[in-house]
Design a protein around this motif. Sequence first.
Motif, mmCIF file in Angstrom:
data_model
loop_
_atom_site.group_PDB
_atom_site.id
_atom_site.type_symbol
_atom_site.label_atom_id
_atom_site.label_comp_id
_atom_site.label_asym_id
_atom_site.label_seq_id
_atom_site.Cartn_x
_atom_site.Cartn_y
_atom_site.Cartn_z
ATOM 1 N N GLU A 45 0.821 -1.202 0.000
ATOM 2 C CA GLU A 45 0.000 0.000 0.000
ATOM 3 C C GLU A 45 0.859 1.258 0.000
ATOM 4 O O GLU A 45 0.525 2.237 -0.662
ATOM 5 N N LEU A 46 1.971 1.227 0.734
ATOM 6 C CA LEU A 46 2.887 2.375 0.713
ATOM 7 C C LEU A 46 3.473 2.575 -0.678
ATOM 8 O O LEU A 46 3.636 3.704 -1.138
ATOM 9 N N GLU A 47 3.786 1.482 -1.344
ATOM 10 C CA GLU A 47 4.309 1.578 -2.707
ATOM 11 C C GLU A 47 3.269 2.171 -3.648
ATOM 12 O O GLU A 47 3.599 2.961 -4.537
ATOM 13 N N ASN A 48 2.015 1.833 -3.450
ATOM 14 C CA ASN A 48 0.944 2.376 -4.288
ATOM 15 C C ASN A 48 0.740 3.869 -4.071
ATOM 16 O O ASN A 48 0.191 4.547 -4.947
ATOM 17 N N LEU A 49 1.160 4.393 -2.908
ATOM 18 C CA LEU A 49 1.019 5.812 -2.640
ATOM 19 C C LEU A 49 2.020 6.659 -3.432
ATOM 20 O O LEU A 49 1.770 7.830 -3.674
ATOM 21 N N LEU A 50 3.140 6.050 -3.813
ATOM 22 C CA LEU A 50 4.168 6.797 -4.538
ATOM 23 C C LEU A 50 3.745 7.048 -5.980
ATOM 24 O O LEU A 50 3.280 6.145 -6.661
ATOM 25 N N PRO A 51 3.955 8.272 -6.449
ATOM 26 C CA PRO A 51 3.675 8.545 -7.865
ATOM 27 C C PRO A 51 4.627 7.752 -8.769
ATOM 28 O O PRO A 51 5.723 7.365 -8.356
#
Length: 113
Positions: A45-51
């Motif tokens: 989920e943290l990775e998905n937050l990154l543009p």
Amino acid sequence: MATTRDPDDFERAAAGMDYEDPIREKASSLGQAIAEGGPEALLEELENLLPESWREQIATFPIAAVLLGLGVGIFLGMRKGDEVIAAGTSLVTSAAMANVNQIFARAGGGGEE
């Protein structure tokens, strides 16, 4: 934006604050993903937050990204150490209790799952 709600309203967030629907929905989906997938779901989920552009930079310069992450981690550890330790302890405790509940449910042949 956070707003205070009526104290009789049962759908309140932490500290009696309510957040706009997109934030509440994202938080609930993140909580569900962590509950189902464990810590690796949090990292996804943290990775998905990154543009996407940041992901490309991290892939191009991995050592710089690690050093930047280390610097931010040290800074946060110095400034917010107690809060980080409390959050980590809470995460570990909730994961342990979930495992204990699963063990008791299997041993007892019932319970919550």
